[in-house]
Write a protein that holds these residues in place. Sequence first.
Motif, PDB file in Angstrom:
ATOM      1  N   VAL A  71       0.870  -1.173   0.000  1.00  0.00           N
ATOM      2  CA  VAL A  71       0.000   0.000   0.000  1.00  0.00           C
ATOM      3  C   VAL A  71       0.908   1.223   0.000  1.00  0.00           C
ATOM      4  O   VAL A  71       1.780   1.352   0.859  1.00  0.00           O
ATOM      5  CB  VAL A  71      -0.924   0.038   1.239  1.00  0.00           C
ATOM      6  CG1 VAL A  71      -1.754   1.318   1.259  1.00  0.00           C
ATOM      7  CG2 VAL A  71      -1.815  -1.201   1.277  1.00  0.00           C
ATOM      8  N   LYS A  87       1.127   2.642  -9.799  1.00  0.00           N
ATOM      9  CA  LYS A  87       0.118   1.724 -10.334  1.00  0.00           C
ATOM     10  C   LYS A  87       0.658   0.961 -11.545  1.00  0.00           C
ATOM     11  O   LYS A  87       0.487  -0.251 -11.650  1.00  0.00           O
ATOM     12  CB  LYS A  87      -1.167   2.466 -10.715  1.00  0.00           C
ATOM     13  CG  LYS A  87      -2.023   2.902  -9.561  1.00  0.00           C
ATOM     14  CD  LYS A  87      -2.344   1.802  -8.566  1.00  0.00           C
ATOM     15  CE  LYS A  87      -3.255   0.725  -9.090  1.00  0.00           C
ATOM     16  NZ  LYS A  87      -3.589  -0.292  -8.050  1.00  0.00           N
ATOM     17  N   THR A  93      -1.981  -1.284  -3.951  1.00  0.00           N
ATOM     18  CA  THR A  93      -2.958  -0.261  -3.567  1.00  0.00           C
ATOM     19  C   THR A  93      -2.257   1.089  -3.485  1.00  0.00           C
ATOM     20  O   THR A  93      -1.247   1.220  -2.786  1.00  0.00           O
ATOM     21  CB  THR A  93      -3.600  -0.586  -2.204  1.00  0.00           C
ATOM     22  OG1 THR A  93      -4.216  -1.869  -2.276  1.00  0.00           O
ATOM     23  CG2 THR A  93      -4.637   0.461  -1.823  1.00  0.00           C
ATOM     24  N   ASP A 119      -6.258   3.873  -6.332  1.00  0.00           N
ATOM     25  CA  ASP A 119      -7.378   3.087  -5.802  1.00  0.00           C
ATOM     26  C   ASP A 119      -8.281   3.909  -4.899  1.00  0.00           C
ATOM     27  O   ASP A 119      -9.483   3.648  -4.804  1.00  0.00           O
ATOM     28  CB  ASP A 119      -6.826   1.884  -5.028  1.00  0.00           C
ATOM     29  CG  ASP A 119      -5.986   1.003  -5.930  1.00  0.00           C
ATOM     30  OD1 ASP A 119      -6.568   0.312  -6.789  1.00  0.00           O
ATOM     31  OD2 ASP A 119      -4.745   1.035  -5.801  1.00  0.00           O
ATOM     32  N   HIS A 120      -7.705   4.889  -4.234  1.00  0.00           N
ATOM     33  CA  HIS A 120      -8.454   5.756  -3.317  1.00  0.00           C
ATOM     34  C   HIS A 120      -7.963   7.193  -3.492  1.00  0.00           C
ATOM     35  O   HIS A 120      -6.771   7.416  -3.708  1.00  0.00           O
ATOM     36  CB  HIS A 120      -8.230   5.349  -1.856  1.00  0.00           C
ATOM     37  CG  HIS A 120      -8.566   3.927  -1.577  1.00  0.00           C
ATOM     38  ND1 HIS A 120      -9.804   3.520  -1.176  1.00  0.00           N
ATOM     39  CD2 HIS A 120      -7.806   2.802  -1.660  1.00  0.00           C
ATOM     40  CE1 HIS A 120      -9.807   2.207  -1.010  1.00  0.00           C
ATOM     41  NE2 HIS A 120      -8.601   1.752  -1.301  1.00  0.00           N
TER      42      HIS A 120
END
Length: 135
Positions: A71, A87, A93, A119-120
């Motif tokens: 992450v 990415k 993530t 992703d966020h």
Amino acid sequence: MKTSLAASLRGAMRQLDRRIRSLDVDALQLDDYYRDRYLREKLEILESSMIRSRSQLQMAMAGVRDPSRAVLIDHGGGTGTTGMLAKLAGVGTVIYNDIDPRFLDTARKVGRAIGAESDHYVLGDVDVLIAYLRE
């Protein structure tokens, strides 16, 4: 044989360069000021920006055995270059974070347009990010 992080990042840099350079910036519905002042300027220095992002990722990911399970938080993400590179390099993530909604909007739209979306996306300072992570 697993690909090294350095090799993954080199390949990701080539992909990101190709994808961003083929991007029709005017087709994206972005804030005019941010499109012209930040995104276009970032495109002019794309190579040096990617080299800086690659170095940051190599430091952040040192010792990580499996990037697909990692992450990464791109805190103060700006136009999102570091997260997009992550990415494309196979980081599992990616969480983009910035205090400026126009930067977040730009990063999200560019990432989506080139197939390297985080992703966020978290809008706010570090306290907001921490609260988001706790949830």
